[in-house]
Structures are given as structure tokens and as C-alpha cells.
Design an enzyme around this catalytic site. Sequence first.
Site, PDB file in Angstrom:
ATOM      1  N   ALA A  55     -11.842 -17.038  -2.348  1.00 34.84           N
ATOM      2  CA  ALA A  55     -10.682 -17.895  -3.002  1.00 34.84           C
ATOM      3  C   ALA A  55      -9.823 -17.099  -3.800  1.00 34.84           C
ATOM      4  O   ALA A  55     -10.463 -17.173  -4.771  1.00 34.84           O
ATOM      5  CB  ALA A  55     -10.826 -19.347  -3.316  1.00 34.84           C
TER       6      ALA A  55
ATOM      7  N   SER B  78      -5.500 -16.727  -4.185  1.00 33.75           N
ATOM      8  CA  SER B  78      -4.476 -17.334  -4.692  1.00 33.75           C
ATOM      9  C   SER B  78      -4.302 -18.597  -4.390  1.00 33.75           C
ATOM     10  O   SER B  78      -3.474 -19.712  -4.897  1.00 33.75           O
ATOM     11  CB  SER B  78      -3.199 -16.759  -3.943  1.00 33.75           C
ATOM     12  OG  SER B  78      -2.967 -15.357  -4.337  1.00 33.75           O
TER      13      SER B  78
ATOM     14  N   GLU C  93       1.541 -17.282 -17.654  1.00 36.25           N
ATOM     15  CA  GLU C  93       0.789 -16.250 -17.173  1.00 36.25           C
ATOM     16  C   GLU C  93       1.496 -15.118 -16.281  1.00 36.25           C
ATOM     17  O   GLU C  93       1.398 -13.982 -16.745  1.00 36.25           O
ATOM     18  CB  GLU C  93      -0.556 -16.787 -16.420  1.00 36.25           C
ATOM     19  CG  GLU C  93      -1.324 -15.593 -15.711  1.00 36.25           C
ATOM     20  CD  GLU C  93      -2.553 -15.986 -15.170  1.00 36.25           C
ATOM     21  OE1 GLU C  93      -3.370 -15.407 -14.482  1.00 36.25           O
ATOM     22  OE2 GLU C  93      -2.808 -17.387 -15.359  1.00 36.25           O
TER      23      GLU C  93
ATOM     24  N   LEU D 209       7.832  13.225  -9.526  1.00 37.81           N
ATOM     25  CA  LEU D 209       8.735  14.024 -10.081  1.00 37.81           C
ATOM     26  C   LEU D 209       7.950  14.821 -11.078  1.00 37.81           C
ATOM     27  O   LEU D 209       8.391  15.906 -11.678  1.00 37.81           O
ATOM     28  CB  LEU D 209       9.665  13.113 -11.026  1.00 37.81           C
ATOM     29  CG  LEU D 209      10.953  12.627 -10.279  1.00 37.81           C
ATOM     30  CD1 LEU D 209      11.884  11.600 -11.025  1.00 37.81           C
ATOM     31  CD2 LEU D 209      11.789  13.773  -9.807  1.00 37.81           C
TER      32      LEU D 209
ATOM     33  N   GLY E 112       2.732  18.376  -9.083  1.00 35.25           N
ATOM     34  CA  GLY E 112       1.409  18.440  -8.951  1.00 35.25           C
ATOM     35  C   GLY E 112       0.793  18.105 -10.093  1.00 35.25           C
ATOM     36  O   GLY E 112      -0.605  17.630  -9.916  1.00 35.25           O
TER      37      GLY E 112
END
Length: 382
Positions: free
Chosen positions: A130, A132, A244, A339, A342
Amino acid sequence: MKAAYIKEEHEILRESLRKFLEKEAYPYFNEWEQDGLIPRSFWKKMGDLGYLCPWLDEEYGGFGADFGYSVVINEELEKVGTGLIGIGLHNDIVVPYLEQYGTPEQKKRWLPKCASGEIITAIAMTEPGAGSDLAGIKTSAVRDGKDYIVNGEKTFITNGIQADLVLVVCKTDPKADPPYKGVSLLVVEKDTPGFTKGKKLNKIGLHSQDTAELIFEDARVPADNLIGKEGEGFYYLMKNLQQERLIVAIGGIAASERMLEITTQYVKERKAFGKSIASFQNTQFKLAELETEVEIGRTFLDRVVDSHIKGEDVVKEVSMAKWWVTDLTKKVAAECMHLHGGYGYMEEYEIARRYRDAPVSAIYAGSNEIMKQIIAKKMGLQ
């Protein structure tokens, strides 16, 4: 643009907190990521300087601060790293339940230590079956004289390893119809017989944030640890989940702004084909688009925060902010990492950590799909 709810006193707090974090957090954050938790000594330092639960009344160790202070604290912690979310959860998600629905005795017993950093809190909602769907939880709390006998399992619990107090969402009436009317909130203390903390979960991101499984096997919890009234837990959760989810959105926009900041600096310094990457039109357009979207998100979020401070019902708007901002955070993370080329895939670069930390924000505090359901319901579509 400066938010209307941010006053001079908020900026004074921001400046002092930033100086504190530059000394006590930034130099050690990579070490905390490797250790898999934020040291209790840091929590204690936060408490000593008034950065834990500042909204509490003075009698409990706070100074009656408004929610604007919480915004500033969460933003500055996020700039260090998303792994510090456990502090925001303690400050603005768990402790408010104790303050709003706790008895005078409970408040005197727990709140001062929550403000000082002596007590670390967690909230246990999610179960293996359980997430959401809070009404579908199975953890039970059966009354036995002056105690409740608690049985069940919780998982993905933020602050789970270090928590001294766990606010457990449980079923005190498993036969209730509809099921949510059987949900209650019970505080379980760390040394409770029958309560054990399972393994620290090995997550893709948020490495410094301790996340755990919690197991309750005939755990005997004093009935005096019930928060509020039996069967009212679901209503308390629905009321407090607004804040929250707002906290998650605040962290998301701060993370997006931080990623844009470090990426903009990087493309100015990085050279390719004899000139900076920043001089390429593609780079400029990508960052211009992201900057625009983040600014739009910030503007909307500030409006929602302002309404929340005023005590308005902004469940729909908070749900909008939570899903849209966290989806944007994931987009910003992916684009900014790209952007970096590597180097963006190297752990020594902050953007790599940000890329790992971003996706879960669209899942916790209610998945983004649930946010859209709430919005649809508020629109009269359900």
C-alpha cells in the site's frame, strides 16, 4: 522576483543558515552520502541554533515562526543536497501532527526534544502492499487494556534508521466501512518491545537520507501514544498532506534552480571547437527554456505558499504545484546533465547526484498521478 511573504527577518535567517551550512554541511555532504545518513551531531547543531521546528511556541523550544521560515530552511537545505529532506520531513511534516493533535502531556514530553534535535521523527505510511492508497493499509493496532498491540510492516520510511519516534498509520478498526474510517495515528518509540528496524534500503539516489523498513510483531504501545482520536487518522492525514506536498514542491524548485546555476557556470567554462559551449545557440535555447519554466514554476509556487500561510484551502493548487514542479525537476536534471557531456555522468560532478535524486520526488508524498486525480476531482470531473 521576491515572494510577497518573504520579509527582512526571513532573509536574515537565510543568511545565518547559509553561513552555518557552508561551515557544517557543504564540506561534509559527500562523506554523508557515502555513510548513508546525516549524523545526529548535525541534527543537534541545527537544534541548538533554532533551525528545527522554529514555528513551535516558545514553551516547546521554537519562536512562533511563520511558514516562510520553513520555506527558507527547506530551500537552503536543498541547495546542499536532496539527501537532507529528512530534516524538512521532521520539521514540517511529522512534528506538526504532534503539535496539532497531541495532548498537552504528549506535547510537553516530545516537542522540546524535537526542537533541540534530541528526538528525530519519522512517519510510517507506506507498506509493501500500500503506497498512495492509504485506506488500503494492513498494519493493525488492537486495543489490549492500556496498550495497543501493533502488527504489520512499513517500508520506504524516511529517517527510519535514526528515528526515535515513529508516527505510525495503522488500522484500529479493520472492519470499518468505508475502510478509511478505521485509520488511526499512533506514536511508536524506538525501544518499544516488538518493534524492529529492518535493513537500511539501498536506493538509486538520496544516499545520505536513511530509509528503512519497519517491522511490528506484537509491539505493545501505550494507548496514551494515540494521536488525536481513534478512527480520525485519515482526516488528519488529508489535512496535513497539503503541507507535505508543498514541502516537496519547494524542494523541487530549489533543486531546479541549483541545477541551472551549476550548469550555466559549467557551459561558460567548458570549451568545444575552440569556444565556450555557452556560445552555441542550442545551449542558449535549452537554458533559456529551462530558466523560463523554472521561473514560471517559482512564481506559481510562491503564490500557493502565500495562500497556504494565510490558511486558505489550496489542495488543488498544491497538487498542481507538486506534480508540475517535480516533473520539471526531472526534466531540468536530464537536460543539465546532458549539457555537462560525459562529465555529467561522473560522480565527482554535482549534477550526477542531482540527476539520481530527482525522480523520486514525483513518487513520494503521493505519486503525481494521484495529484492529477485530486485536481480532476476538484474540477468536478469525478
